[in-house]
Each structure stands twice: as C-alpha cells, then as structure tokens.
Design an enzyme around this catalytic site. Structure first.
Site, PDB file in Angstrom:
ATOM      1  N   GLU A 107      39.013  42.294  29.534  1.00 53.25           N
ATOM      2  CA  GLU A 107      40.211  41.852  30.245  1.00 53.25           C
ATOM      3  C   GLU A 107      41.428  42.308  29.458  1.00 53.25           C
ATOM      4  O   GLU A 107      41.917  41.595  28.585  1.00 53.25           O
ATOM      5  CB  GLU A 107      40.226  40.320  30.396  1.00 53.25           C
ATOM      6  CG  GLU A 107      39.132  39.767  31.279  1.00 53.25           C
ATOM      7  CD  GLU A 107      39.251  38.272  31.511  1.00 53.25           C
ATOM      8  OE1 GLU A 107      40.177  37.632  30.948  1.00 53.25           O
ATOM      9  OE2 GLU A 107      38.419  37.733  32.259  1.00 53.25           O
ATOM     10  N   ASP A 146      48.062  35.644  30.569  1.00 54.20           N
ATOM     11  CA  ASP A 146      47.609  36.822  31.305  1.00 54.20           C
ATOM     12  C   ASP A 146      48.841  37.580  31.766  1.00 54.20           C
ATOM     13  O   ASP A 146      49.816  36.984  32.223  1.00 54.20           O
ATOM     14  CB  ASP A 146      46.772  36.418  32.522  1.00 54.20           C
ATOM     15  CG  ASP A 146      45.417  35.840  32.131  1.00 54.20           C
ATOM     16  OD1 ASP A 146      44.893  36.195  31.064  1.00 54.20           O
ATOM     17  OD2 ASP A 146      44.878  35.028  32.909  1.00 54.20           O
ATOM     18  N   SER A 166      37.639  27.325  27.745  1.00 55.17           N
ATOM     19  CA  SER A 166      38.642  28.334  28.064  1.00 55.17           C
ATOM     20  C   SER A 166      39.767  28.376  27.040  1.00 55.17           C
ATOM     21  O   SER A 166      40.340  27.339  26.693  1.00 55.17           O
ATOM     22  CB  SER A 166      39.252  28.046  29.443  1.00 55.17           C
ATOM     23  OG  SER A 166      40.338  28.904  29.694  1.00 55.17           O
TER      24      SER A 166
END
Length: 193
Positions: free
Chosen positions: A157, A107, A98
C-alpha cells in the site's frame, strides 16, 4: 519508545500484535488537515510534508487517518462482505489490529492518476514515487511495501504512511530496512494471533 505501548511512536501493530487494550483510543486526537482526525504528534510533520509536496508541484490529498475501533470494525466488515474474509485479511486490518487506530497513520491520494488511488498502481504514480522518496524526511514510512507481504501481513500500500518520527525513519532509510517487524525483531505474518 516501546513496541507494545499503544501510545508509543514505535508501537508495532500487526496480525500478531493487537493493540492493548483492543479498543485503544489515543488521548491526543485533533482535527487536522482537511478536517481529518489524527494524533497531534504528527500534525507538524504532516503539514511540512504537504507543504514540500506543494512546492514541488506534487498534488497529494489526505484521504484517511485515525479510525476508532468501531470505525475499523465497520470498514473490515464491509470488505469481508464485498470480497470474503480471506481477501479482506490481505487489504484491511481487523479492529484492534489496525495502525489507523493509533492515530499515527494516514492514507494519501493523488490527482495525477485518480484510478490508482487505493490501488496497487499508486506506487507508480508521480505522488507514490514522491512519497517513497520524501516521506521519511518528515518521519513517515511507507508501511506496506512490495516483497514484504509475509512480514507485514498485507499487500503493498504505497499510500499508507505510518509516522515513526524522523529519528527512526532516518535509521530505517540508512540501514535499508523496510519493515518495523524486521527492525525491532517482532513477529509478523499473514495469520491472526
């Protein structure tokens, strides 16, 4: 910079390239904006990004940042339990694979259409469009974009920003290259190594 050193701004982390060591934890993690932890190296540019958004009446929020190995392991396990492993592998990274574990990724959410936060429609929100146009100025790229799923291994995303520094972000914009895999000629894909 190196594409394999986990402390490098240009490290490429994907399903073919785990962090080494797999449980890597950055030494420069700070508590920054909104109490989120991330690498100290991104703090100045992240704050500048948020300041510009505010001056342009774009309301963005930090909703996730650094995740240690154990935190990513828990998140992935929860997605697997909820959706099954095949789907989990398209929306979440396994621990050690990740970008969040590097401290270089955040994010972002927005307030214009809250139901789009962490959903594909975020790309069409005012905040998603603004980030796509402005993030690179501050050294961030939208890491997972539409049409690149076979390269990055993940669904798009529009909220997932990866810090690579202003120099590389500018080069990627100028050369119209969307992925780190393409730029550095590093293998990616949907299947784990």
């Amino acid at each position: 910079y190196s594409t394999t050193d986990p402390s490098s701004l240009w490290v490429v982390v994907n399903k073919q390239h785990p962090l080494t060591p797999i449980d890597y934890s950055p030494a420069d993690i700070i508590t920054g904006l909104d109490g989120y932890a991330y690498s100290q190296r991104i703090d100045k540019d992240l704050r500048a990004l948020f300041k510009k958004a505010a001056t342009e009446n774009v309301s963005i929020n930090l909703t996730s940042a650094f995740r240690p190995f154990n935190g990513q392991q828990t998140l992935y396990r929860n997605y697997t339990a909820q959706y099954g492993q095949a789907t989990a592998d398209t929306i979440s990274a396994r621990a050690g694979y990740s970008e969040h574990q590097t401290g270089l990724t955040v994010d972002i959410s927005g307030s214009s259409q809250p139901t789009c936060n962490f959903n594909p429609c975020f790309v069409d929100t005012a905040e998603g469009k603004w980030l796509a146009l402005n993030a690179r100025e501050f050294g961030f790229i939208v890491r997972y974009t539409a049409g690149n799923e076979d390269i990055t291994g993940y669904n798009p995303e529009a909220w997932h920003l990866r810090y690579v520094g202003t120099e590389l972000a500018s080069i990627l914009a100028k050369e119209k290259i969307d992925t780190l895999e393409e730029f550095f000629n590093v293998k990616g894909g949907k299947v784990y190594k």
